[in-house]
Design a protein around this motif. Structure first.
Motif, PDB file in Angstrom:
ATOM      1  N   LEU A   6      65.714 -47.095  -6.490  1.00 16.89           N
ATOM      2  CA  LEU A   6      65.686 -47.522  -8.268  1.00 16.89           C
ATOM      3  C   LEU A   6      64.629 -49.217  -8.054  1.00 16.89           C
ATOM      4  O   LEU A   6      64.117 -49.025  -8.328  1.00 16.89           O
ATOM      5  CB  LEU A   6      66.177 -47.213  -8.649  1.00 16.89           C
ATOM      6  CG  LEU A   6      66.797 -45.631  -8.854  1.00 16.89           C
ATOM      7  CD1 LEU A   6      68.409 -45.927 -10.006  1.00 16.89           C
ATOM      8  CD2 LEU A   6      66.077 -44.474  -9.178  1.00 16.89           C
ATOM      9  N   LYS A   7      65.651 -50.348  -7.600  1.00 12.38           N
ATOM     10  CA  LYS A   7      65.166 -51.239  -7.351  1.00 12.38           C
ATOM     11  C   LYS A   7      63.842 -51.298  -6.443  1.00 12.38           C
ATOM     12  O   LYS A   7      63.102 -52.422  -6.838  1.00 12.38           O
ATOM     13  CB  LYS A   7      65.942 -52.016  -7.055  1.00 12.38           C
ATOM     14  CG  LYS A   7      67.355 -52.443  -8.153  1.00 12.38           C
ATOM     15  CD  LYS A   7      68.153 -52.914  -8.087  1.00 12.38           C
ATOM     16  CE  LYS A   7      69.642 -53.422  -8.833  1.00 12.38           C
ATOM     17  NZ  LYS A   7      70.754 -54.762  -8.660  1.00 12.38           N
ATOM     18  N   THR A   8      63.790 -50.644  -5.530  1.00 15.53           N
ATOM     19  CA  THR A   8      62.550 -51.131  -3.976  1.00 15.53           C
ATOM     20  C   THR A   8      61.703 -49.977  -5.004  1.00 15.53           C
ATOM     21  O   THR A   8      60.579 -51.104  -4.690  1.00 15.53           O
ATOM     22  CB  THR A   8      63.205 -49.776  -2.877  1.00 15.53           C
ATOM     23  OG1 THR A   8      64.624 -50.577  -2.484  1.00 15.53           O
ATOM     24  CG2 THR A   8      61.790 -50.279  -1.787  1.00 15.53           C
ATOM     25  N   LEU A   9      61.615 -49.174  -5.520  1.00 16.01           N
ATOM     26  CA  LEU A   9      60.153 -48.363  -6.243  1.00 16.01           C
ATOM     27  C   LEU A   9      60.112 -49.322  -7.427  1.00 16.01           C
ATOM     28  O   LEU A   9      59.063 -49.615  -6.933  1.00 16.01           O
ATOM     29  CB  LEU A   9      60.912 -46.983  -6.645  1.00 16.01           C
ATOM     30  CG  LEU A   9      59.779 -46.332  -7.443  1.00 16.01           C
ATOM     31  CD1 LEU A   9      59.426 -44.701  -7.210  1.00 16.01           C
ATOM     32  CD2 LEU A   9      59.836 -46.516  -9.110  1.00 16.01           C
ATOM     33  N   MET A  10      60.573 -50.068  -8.133  1.00 22.31           N
ATOM     34  CA  MET A  10      60.500 -51.175  -9.118  1.00 22.31           C
ATOM     35  C   MET A  10      59.419 -51.566  -8.571  1.00 22.31           C
ATOM     36  O   MET A  10      58.555 -52.718  -8.993  1.00 22.31           O
ATOM     37  CB  MET A  10      61.360 -50.988 -10.532  1.00 22.31           C
ATOM     38  CG  MET A  10      62.344 -49.709 -10.976  1.00 22.31           C
ATOM     39  SD  MET A  10      63.715 -50.820 -11.938  1.00 22.31           S
ATOM     40  CE  MET A  10      62.600 -51.600 -12.338  1.00 22.31           C
ATOM     41  N   MET A  11      60.211 -52.877  -7.954  1.00 24.52           N
ATOM     42  CA  MET A  11      59.704 -54.000  -6.596  1.00 24.52           C
ATOM     43  C   MET A  11      58.728 -53.200  -6.445  1.00 24.52           C
ATOM     44  O   MET A  11      57.315 -54.212  -6.489  1.00 24.52           O
ATOM     45  CB  MET A  11      60.564 -54.551  -5.713  1.00 24.52           C
ATOM     46  CG  MET A  11      59.725 -55.676  -5.365  1.00 24.52           C
ATOM     47  SD  MET A  11      60.029 -57.228  -6.702  1.00 24.52           S
ATOM     48  CE  MET A  11      61.178 -57.512  -6.308  1.00 24.52           C
ATOM     49  N   VAL A  12      58.000 -52.096  -5.203  1.00 23.34           N
ATOM     50  CA  VAL A  12      57.001 -51.655  -5.269  1.00 23.34           C
ATOM     51  C   VAL A  12      55.798 -52.070  -6.258  1.00 23.34           C
ATOM     52  O   VAL A  12      54.153 -52.289  -5.927  1.00 23.34           O
ATOM     53  CB  VAL A  12      57.335 -50.565  -3.957  1.00 23.34           C
ATOM     54  CG1 VAL A  12      55.374 -50.023  -3.597  1.00 23.34           C
ATOM     55  CG2 VAL A  12      58.174 -50.721  -2.891  1.00 23.34           C
ATOM     56  N   ALA A  21      56.757 -56.339  -1.777  1.00 24.41           N
ATOM     57  CA  ALA A  21      58.094 -56.196  -2.046  1.00 24.41           C
ATOM     58  C   ALA A  21      59.274 -56.423  -0.831  1.00 24.41           C
ATOM     59  O   ALA A  21      60.235 -56.564  -0.790  1.00 24.41           O
ATOM     60  CB  ALA A  21      57.560 -54.331  -2.066  1.00 24.41           C
ATOM     61  N   SER A  22      58.609 -56.287   0.273  1.00 21.74           N
ATOM     62  CA  SER A  22      59.792 -56.435   1.415  1.00 21.74           C
ATOM     63  C   SER A  22      60.111 -57.776   1.685  1.00 21.74           C
ATOM     64  O   SER A  22      61.333 -58.511   1.798  1.00 21.74           O
ATOM     65  CB  SER A  22      59.043 -55.782   3.086  1.00 21.74           C
ATOM     66  OG  SER A  22      57.777 -56.381   3.119  1.00 21.74           O
ATOM     67  N   HIS A  23      59.185 -58.204   1.409  1.00 16.64           N
ATOM     68  CA  HIS A  23      59.288 -59.644   0.749  1.00 16.64           C
ATOM     69  C   HIS A  23      60.417 -60.203   0.058  1.00 16.64           C
ATOM     70  O   HIS A  23      61.841 -61.313  -0.049  1.00 16.64           O
ATOM     71  CB  HIS A  23      58.204 -60.663   1.414  1.00 16.64           C
ATOM     72  CG  HIS A  23      58.497 -62.603   1.073  1.00 16.64           C
ATOM     73  ND1 HIS A  23      58.569 -62.887   2.579  1.00 16.64           N
ATOM     74  CD2 HIS A  23      58.147 -63.222  -0.027  1.00 16.64           C
ATOM     75  CE1 HIS A  23      59.016 -64.526   1.445  1.00 16.64           C
ATOM     76  NE2 HIS A  23      58.818 -64.207   0.460  1.00 16.64           N
ATOM     77  N   MET A  24      59.964 -59.794  -0.819  1.00 16.08           N
ATOM     78  CA  MET A  24      61.393 -60.217  -2.628  1.00 16.08           C
ATOM     79  C   MET A  24      62.348 -59.594  -2.297  1.00 16.08           C
ATOM     80  O   MET A  24      63.500 -60.236  -3.040  1.00 16.08           O
ATOM     81  CB  MET A  24      60.067 -59.606  -3.467  1.00 16.08           C
ATOM     82  CG  MET A  24      59.182 -61.148  -4.026  1.00 16.08           C
ATOM     83  SD  MET A  24      58.561 -60.427  -5.475  1.00 16.08           S
ATOM     84  CE  MET A  24      57.179 -58.567  -4.899  1.00 16.08           C
ATOM     85  N   SER A  28      62.787 -55.541   5.427  1.00 10.14           N
ATOM     86  CA  SER A  28      61.255 -55.204   6.627  1.00 10.14           C
ATOM     87  C   SER A  28      60.178 -54.239   5.332  1.00 10.14           C
ATOM     88  O   SER A  28      61.558 -52.934   5.022  1.00 10.14           O
ATOM     89  CB  SER A  28      61.893 -54.903   8.178  1.00 10.14           C
ATOM     90  OG  SER A  28      62.738 -53.200   8.327  1.00 10.14           O
ATOM     91  N   GLN A  29      59.200 -54.076   6.673  1.00  9.77           N
ATOM     92  CA  GLN A  29      58.669 -53.321   5.935  1.00  9.77           C
ATOM     93  C   GLN A  29      58.540 -51.996   6.095  1.00  9.77           C
ATOM     94  O   GLN A  29      58.967 -51.036   5.135  1.00  9.77           O
ATOM     95  CB  GLN A  29      57.366 -53.794   6.025  1.00  9.77           C
ATOM     96  CG  GLN A  29      56.426 -55.102   5.323  1.00  9.77           C
ATOM     97  CD  GLN A  29      54.777 -55.171   6.196  1.00  9.77           C
ATOM     98  OE1 GLN A  29      54.245 -54.449   6.259  1.00  9.77           O
ATOM     99  NE2 GLN A  29      54.529 -56.623   6.205  1.00  9.77           N
ATOM    100  N   PRO A  30      59.280 -51.626   7.612  1.00  8.03           N
ATOM    101  CA  PRO A  30      59.404 -50.061   7.475  1.00  8.03           C
ATOM    102  C   PRO A  30      60.705 -50.352   6.625  1.00  8.03           C
ATOM    103  O   PRO A  30      60.568 -48.345   6.417  1.00  8.03           O
ATOM    104  CB  PRO A  30      59.889 -50.556   9.295  1.00  8.03           C
ATOM    105  CG  PRO A  30      59.505 -51.438   9.701  1.00  8.03           C
ATOM    106  CD  PRO A  30      58.956 -52.271   8.386  1.00  8.03           C
ATOM    107  N   SER A  31      61.606 -51.194   6.296  1.00  2.00           N
ATOM    108  CA  SER A  31      62.992 -50.536   5.537  1.00  2.00           C
ATOM    109  C   SER A  31      62.477 -49.764   3.926  1.00  2.00           C
ATOM    110  O   SER A  31      62.829 -49.253   3.842  1.00  2.00           O
ATOM    111  CB  SER A  31      63.821 -51.632   5.401  1.00  2.00           C
ATOM    112  OG  SER A  31      64.371 -51.334   7.113  1.00  2.00           O
ATOM    113  N   VAL A  32      61.397 -50.749   3.794  1.00  2.00           N
ATOM    114  CA  VAL A  32      60.641 -50.941   2.546  1.00  2.00           C
ATOM    115  C   VAL A  32      59.722 -49.211   2.652  1.00  2.00           C
ATOM    116  O   VAL A  32      60.523 -48.632   1.175  1.00  2.00           O
ATOM    117  CB  VAL A  32      59.912 -51.176   2.055  1.00  2.00           C
ATOM    118  CG1 VAL A  32      59.435 -50.670   0.550  1.00  2.00           C
ATOM    119  CG2 VAL A  32      60.861 -52.838   1.471  1.00  2.00           C
ATOM    120  N   THR A  33      59.343 -48.668   3.558  1.00  2.00           N
ATOM    121  CA  THR A  33      58.646 -48.108   3.437  1.00  2.00           C
ATOM    122  C   THR A  33      59.527 -46.896   3.434  1.00  2.00           C
ATOM    123  O   THR A  33      59.320 -45.136   3.395  1.00  2.00           O
ATOM    124  CB  THR A  33      57.826 -47.890   4.886  1.00  2.00           C
ATOM    125  OG1 THR A  33      56.570 -49.023   4.978  1.00  2.00           O
ATOM    126  CG2 THR A  33      56.642 -46.605   5.710  1.00  2.00           C
TER     127      THR A  33
END
Length: 298
Positions: A6-12, A21-24, A28-33
């Motif tokens: 949920l937190k990742t979706l909200m950050m993106v 989003a990955s930086h904040m 890593s970008q692959p992890s967020v994706t």
């Protein structure tokens, strides 16, 4: 699905960018994706669309975003309430310098009181009552009384602590088993700062006057240990209770005083109308365990 989803979706959604989003999030970008893909697989619908303006929420994504926001807000609110509840349970106890405070700790532990909610604060008597009136502490354990500061406070007299003549080990009277206070009328006295310890000084001065003399003040110490150390140098005598320090400092001796007024009240104070159960429970333990046993000889 986990909170991190949920937190990742909200950050993106806020950043409109996987890379930002990955930086904040320090991922890593692959992890967020991958996390976004996991959410979309679970809900069975795409939540973002890639546009020239970045990652934008789809219609289903907006619905899910609102739901995620409510869930995260509820979690934060619950944590805040728990912390606030724990803060309200904390009991701040003020006390005068004395090793005997550890007797109170043992009695509270024996009574199965929640010890991790208790905080101790070492103040002189005057500062304790001011702190109590200003809600900085909840209970005050102090020597002496003073009507100037105890308005709106409830006083419970716990014990009468005996005061002793404290004289240098090499003093002419150091070998006596008991003495009359007037035998010290020609000596210089070390007393405590009137500003910091008004209760003590009024008691000590009254004792000397009742013995027929006004004490000659040689030094005003800013604390009990400083006063005892001054006596140990041989320059002054004093009148103090036992139990101030947890070991005997070489250089001075305690001698009982032949008198009927060589006592100082040990009192417990709390705010009038105090209703917190934790405070009332501690007061009950203090009264039951210490009044009868006389352990608060501080």
């Amino acid at each position: 699905m986990e909170i991190r989803h949920l937190k990742t979706l909200m950050m993106v959604a806020s950043a409109r960018s996987i890379s930002k989003a990955s930086h904040m999030l320090h991922l890593s970008q692959p992890s967020v994706t991958r996390i976004i893909q996991e959410i979309e697989t679970i809900v069975g619908s795409p939540l973002f669309s890639r546009t020239k303006d970045g990652m934008l929420l789809t219609k289903d994504g907006k619905k899910f975003y609102k739901l995620a926001t409510k869930i995260i807000s509820s979690i934060h609110e619950a944590i805040s309430d728990l912390k606030s509840s724990q803060k309200n349970c904390v009991i701040n106890i003020g006390f005068c310098p004395s090793i005997m405070i550890f007797d109170l700790i043992e009695q509270l532990r024996y009574a199965n009181f929640r010890m991790d909610y208790i905080r101790f604060h070492e103040f002189n008597a005057k500062r304790q009552l001011i702190a109590l009136k200003n809600n900085h502490i909840d209970i005050s354990i102090t020597r002496g009384t003073d009507t100037v500061y105890n308005q709106d406070l409830e006083q419970i007299t716990l014990h009468k602590a005996e005061l002793f003549a404290v004289i240098p080990a090499a003093h002419r009277l150091s070998g006596k088993k008991m003495l009359n206070l007037d035998e010290l009328k020609d000596d210089q006295f070390v007393v405590l700062s009137e500003k910091l310890f008004p209760f003590y000084n009024s008691t000590m001065t009254a004792m000397c006057k009742n013995a027929g003399f006004n004490p000659r003040i040689g030094f005003r110490a800013n604390g009990y240990v400083a006063a005892l150390a001054t006596i140990a140098t041989g320059s002054c005598v004093g009148i103090f209770p036992r139990g101030i320090v947890n070991s005997i400092i070489p250089g001075y001796v305690y001698i009982p005083i032949r008198s009927n007024d060589n006592f100082i009240d040990i009192s417990c104070y709390l705010r009038k109308g105090e209703a917190r159960k934790e405070v009332i429970d501690i007061i009950s333990i203090i009264r039951n365990q210490f009044c009868d046993l006389g352990l608060l000889d501080i």
